[in-house]
Write a protein that holds these residues in place. Sequence first.
Motif, PDB file in Angstrom:
ATOM      1  N   MET B   1       0.858  -1.204   0.000  1.00  0.00           N
ATOM      2  CA  MET B   1       0.000   0.000   0.000  1.00  0.00           C
ATOM      3  C   MET B   1       0.889   1.247   0.000  1.00  0.00           C
ATOM      4  SD  MET B   1      -2.976   1.095   2.733  1.00  0.00           S
ATOM      5  CE  MET B   1      -4.167  -0.040   2.062  1.00  0.00           C
ATOM      6  N   THR B   2       0.483   2.233  -0.771  1.00  0.00           N
ATOM      7  CA  THR B   2       1.243   3.484  -0.824  1.00  0.00           C
ATOM      8  C   THR B   2       0.799   4.416   0.293  1.00  0.00           C
ATOM      9  OG1 THR B   2      -0.392   4.548  -2.238  1.00  0.00           O
ATOM     10  CG2 THR B   2       1.365   3.286  -3.347  1.00  0.00           C
ATOM     11  N   ARG B   3       1.573   5.454   0.474  1.00  0.00           N
ATOM     12  CA  ARG B   3       1.204   6.481   1.444  1.00  0.00           C
ATOM     13  C   ARG B   3      -0.145   7.115   1.076  1.00  0.00           C
ATOM     14  NH1 ARG B   3       4.754  11.757   3.369  1.00  0.00           N
ATOM     15  NH2 ARG B   3       2.993  12.904   4.258  1.00  0.00           N
ATOM     16  N   ASP B   4      -0.326   7.395  -0.215  1.00  0.00           N
ATOM     17  CA  ASP B   4      -1.591   7.998  -0.662  1.00  0.00           C
ATOM     18  C   ASP B   4      -2.776   7.085  -0.362  1.00  0.00           C
ATOM     19  OD1 ASP B   4      -0.311  10.223  -1.511  1.00  0.00           O
ATOM     20  OD2 ASP B   4      -0.341   9.718  -3.654  1.00  0.00           O
ATOM     21  N   GLY B   5      -2.570   5.809  -0.607  1.00  0.00           N
ATOM     22  CA  GLY B   5      -3.644   4.855  -0.354  1.00  0.00           C
ATOM     23  C   GLY B   5      -4.009   4.807   1.125  1.00  0.00           C
ATOM     24  N   PHE B   6      -2.981   4.800   1.968  1.00  0.00           N
ATOM     25  CA  PHE B   6      -3.208   4.763   3.421  1.00  0.00           C
ATOM     26  C   PHE B   6      -3.939   6.031   3.871  1.00  0.00           C
ATOM     27  CE2 PHE B   6      -2.086   5.082   7.894  1.00  0.00           C
ATOM     28  CZ  PHE B   6      -2.190   3.764   8.338  1.00  0.00           C
ATOM     29  N   GLU B   7      -3.478   7.164   3.370  1.00  0.00           N
ATOM     30  CA  GLU B   7      -4.122   8.441   3.749  1.00  0.00           C
ATOM     31  C   GLU B   7      -5.564   8.505   3.237  1.00  0.00           C
ATOM     32  OE1 GLU B   7      -0.281  11.462   4.117  1.00  0.00           O
ATOM     33  OE2 GLU B   7      -1.363  11.321   2.190  1.00  0.00           O
ATOM     34  N   ALA B   8      -5.790   7.961   2.050  1.00  0.00           N
ATOM     35  CA  ALA B   8      -7.147   7.994   1.488  1.00  0.00           C
ATOM     36  C   ALA B   8      -8.110   7.174   2.341  1.00  0.00           C
ATOM     37  CB  ALA B   8      -7.129   7.469   0.055  1.00  0.00           C
ATOM     38  N   LEU B   9      -7.652   6.037   2.824  1.00  0.00           N
ATOM     39  CA  LEU B   9      -8.518   5.211   3.675  1.00  0.00           C
ATOM     40  C   LEU B   9      -8.811   5.911   5.001  1.00  0.00           C
ATOM     41  CD1 LEU B   9      -6.989   1.676   2.989  1.00  0.00           C
ATOM     42  CD2 LEU B   9      -9.341   2.408   2.492  1.00  0.00           C
ATOM     43  N   ASP B  16      -9.631   4.781  13.071  1.00  0.00           N
ATOM     44  CA  ASP B  16      -9.655   3.435  13.650  1.00  0.00           C
ATOM     45  C   ASP B  16      -9.594   2.419  12.511  1.00  0.00           C
ATOM     46  OD1 ASP B  16     -10.086   1.087  14.954  1.00  0.00           O
ATOM     47  OD2 ASP B  16     -12.032   1.646  15.821  1.00  0.00           O
ATOM     48  N   MET B  17      -8.429   1.769  12.381  1.00  0.00           N
ATOM     49  CA  MET B  17      -8.255   0.848  11.250  1.00  0.00           C
ATOM     50  C   MET B  17      -9.224  -0.326  11.303  1.00  0.00           C
ATOM     51  SD  MET B  17      -4.091   0.923  10.820  1.00  0.00           S
ATOM     52  CE  MET B  17      -4.033  -0.578   9.912  1.00  0.00           C
ATOM     53  N   ALA B  18      -9.744  -0.620  12.491  1.00  0.00           N
ATOM     54  CA  ALA B  18     -10.717  -1.712  12.598  1.00  0.00           C
ATOM     55  C   ALA B  18     -12.006  -1.380  11.845  1.00  0.00           C
ATOM     56  CB  ALA B  18     -11.024  -1.988  14.067  1.00  0.00           C
ATOM     57  N   ARG B  19     -12.228  -0.089  11.582  1.00  0.00           N
ATOM     58  CA  ARG B  19     -13.440   0.297  10.868  1.00  0.00           C
ATOM     59  C   ARG B  19     -13.193   0.465   9.369  1.00  0.00           C
ATOM     60  NH1 ARG B  19     -16.704   4.683  14.406  1.00  0.00           N
ATOM     61  NH2 ARG B  19     -18.126   4.346  12.675  1.00  0.00           N
ATOM     62  N   TRP B  20     -12.018   0.200   8.949  1.00  0.00           N
ATOM     63  CA  TRP B  20     -11.720   0.232   7.513  1.00  0.00           C
ATOM     64  C   TRP B  20     -12.251  -1.053   6.870  1.00  0.00           C
ATOM     65  CZ3 TRP B  20      -5.962   2.208   6.733  1.00  0.00           C
ATOM     66  CH2 TRP B  20      -5.837   3.473   7.358  1.00  0.00           C
ATOM     67  N   PRO B  21     -12.469  -1.027   5.554  1.00  0.00           N
ATOM     68  CA  PRO B  21     -12.919  -2.268   4.889  1.00  0.00           C
ATOM     69  C   PRO B  21     -11.931  -3.405   5.130  1.00  0.00           C
ATOM     70  CG  PRO B  21     -13.130  -0.395   3.414  1.00  0.00           C
ATOM     71  CD  PRO B  21     -12.420   0.109   4.617  1.00  0.00           C
ATOM     72  N   GLN B  22     -12.484  -4.542   5.429  1.00  0.00           N
ATOM     73  CA  GLN B  22     -11.668  -5.680   5.861  1.00  0.00           C
ATOM     74  C   GLN B  22     -10.623  -6.090   4.823  1.00  0.00           C
ATOM     75  OE1 GLN B  22     -14.266  -8.597   7.511  1.00  0.00           O
ATOM     76  NE2 GLN B  22     -12.625  -9.950   8.159  1.00  0.00           N
ATOM     77  N   ALA B  28      -2.792  -2.464   5.004  1.00  0.00           N
ATOM     78  CA  ALA B  28      -2.684  -1.277   5.854  1.00  0.00           C
ATOM     79  C   ALA B  28      -1.799  -1.568   7.070  1.00  0.00           C
ATOM     80  CB  ALA B  28      -4.072  -0.820   6.301  1.00  0.00           C
ATOM     81  N   ALA B  29      -1.965  -2.745   7.649  1.00  0.00           N
ATOM     82  CA  ALA B  29      -1.148  -3.116   8.805  1.00  0.00           C
ATOM     83  C   ALA B  29       0.318  -3.210   8.408  1.00  0.00           C
ATOM     84  CB  ALA B  29      -1.635  -4.446   9.377  1.00  0.00           C
ATOM     85  N   LEU B  30       0.579  -3.717   7.218  1.00  0.00           N
ATOM     86  CA  LEU B  30       1.957  -3.826   6.731  1.00  0.00           C
ATOM     87  C   LEU B  30       2.557  -2.430   6.540  1.00  0.00           C
ATOM     88  CD1 LEU B  30       4.169  -5.761   5.768  1.00  0.00           C
ATOM     89  CD2 LEU B  30       3.197  -5.623   3.457  1.00  0.00           C
ATOM     90  N   PHE B  31       1.763  -1.532   5.950  1.00  0.00           N
ATOM     91  CA  PHE B  31       2.256  -0.164   5.752  1.00  0.00           C
ATOM     92  C   PHE B  31       2.551   0.486   7.101  1.00  0.00           C
ATOM     93  CE2 PHE B  31       1.653   4.414   5.504  1.00  0.00           C
ATOM     94  CZ  PHE B  31       2.446   4.760   4.425  1.00  0.00           C
ATOM     95  N   ALA B  32       1.633   0.303   8.062  1.00  0.00           N
ATOM     96  CA  ALA B  32       1.818   0.907   9.385  1.00  0.00           C
ATOM     97  C   ALA B  32       3.070   0.356  10.076  1.00  0.00           C
ATOM     98  CB  ALA B  32       0.578   0.652  10.245  1.00  0.00           C
ATOM     99  N   ALA B  33       3.368  -0.906   9.805  1.00  0.00           N
ATOM    100  CA  ALA B  33       4.570  -1.502  10.400  1.00  0.00           C
ATOM    101  C   ALA B  33       5.828  -0.954   9.745  1.00  0.00           C
ATOM    102  CB  ALA B  33       4.502  -3.030  10.248  1.00  0.00           C
ATOM    103  N   GLN B  34       5.738  -0.669   8.457  1.00  0.00           N
ATOM    104  CA  GLN B  34       6.912  -0.167   7.718  1.00  0.00           C
ATOM    105  C   GLN B  34       7.135   1.321   7.955  1.00  0.00           C
ATOM    106  OE1 GLN B  34       5.622  -1.351   3.822  1.00  0.00           O
ATOM    107  NE2 GLN B  34       6.675  -3.328   3.888  1.00  0.00           N
ATOM    108  N   GLN B  35       6.034   2.065   8.124  1.00  0.00           N
ATOM    109  CA  GLN B  35       6.123   3.523   8.300  1.00  0.00           C
ATOM    110  C   GLN B  35       5.381   3.921   9.585  1.00  0.00           C
ATOM    111  OE1 GLN B  35       7.546   5.673   6.018  1.00  0.00           O
ATOM    112  NE2 GLN B  35       7.889   4.305   4.278  1.00  0.00           N
ATOM    113  N   PRO B  36       5.859   3.504  10.713  1.00  0.00           N
ATOM    114  CA  PRO B  36       5.065   3.683  11.945  1.00  0.00           C
ATOM    115  C   PRO B  36       4.794   5.149  12.294  1.00  0.00           C
ATOM    116  CG  PRO B  36       7.288   2.881  12.443  1.00  0.00           C
ATOM    117  CD  PRO B  36       7.120   2.795  10.963  1.00  0.00           C
TER     118      PRO B  36
END
Lengths: 180, 141
Positions: B1-9, B16-22, B28-36
């Motif tokens: 996932m790109t930064r833009d994609g993460f920001e768009a979600l 709350d990432m739990a409320r994002w589409p499953q 998203a979790a991978l991106f958050a781990a790479q760019q905390p």
Amino acid sequence: MGDPDEALLARVADGDPAAVRALVARKLPRLLSLAVRMLGDAAEAEDVAQETFVRAWKQARAWRPGVAKFDTWMHRVALNLCYDRLRRRREAPTDTPPEVVDDGPAPDRGLQAMETGERVAAAMRALPDRQREAIVLCHYQELSNIEAAALMGVSVEALESLLSRGRRALRAALADMVGD
Amino acid sequence: MTRDGFEALAQAYGGDMARWPQDHWDEAALFAAQQPDLAAGVLAAAARLDEALDAWAPLAVSHGLREAVVAAAPAPRVRRGLTAWIWRAGAGAGLAAACAAGLMVGVMLSEAVTPVSADETVSASLANYDDLTGLVNGEGA
């Protein structure tokens, strides 16, 4: 996935008073919240919630399980009723603004939170109807993006666009509270 | 996932990432781990708006509204339509049959136990008297 309301609805169809009260307890606050956030008017929202239940009671005995979830159907009815009222408002402009929602006394809630709530309500009322609907369905009613998109008759991508534009407008309107 | 994609979600669905589409959770979790730090900043900004939105408390349901809604609910089910007609027709026919049977029994019993009229009784007695008189007088036997 089964409909969590199906068994209760069957008992409602038989006129079970306990089931009626259980369904009202489960759905009425939710539908009232939907209507008040769509309309920004407490009295109109109560009318919409009541009318939605009148239709639900008529539907209870004819309900065919598996076609749709009952909660989704109730949301659709309530939204249609809200849009009827919003349309009538646009067609019959008036100098009298809609009644401001009064949440009543709330001793456990601070004055600042009340002010924040009123500001959010005003910012939500200022949104275009479709953006407001998207935020109400996804944020407040906690529907999935697929359910909300289906209710609105749009694609998930279109829903996400409405959500993003709506939230951006809200962020701008509440910038002093939420930052940039 | 790109930064833009993460920001768009986050922009669409909140902080709350739990409320994002499953179907976006893993990426998203991978991106958050790479760019905390970046992910945390994006989520925090979105969460501030979520918190403000939640300050708009829902309207409480009034007692009057609740009772009006309950009062309009379906009444307990009663037999309707064809079922009710059959039930009523069956009950009616049964009642009619019972009445008819009772009437017939009554008529039959009344015929069996009702005495003959007084005139017939006297006539019969006189006829028997004549027969006895004839026997005494030696007429026939």
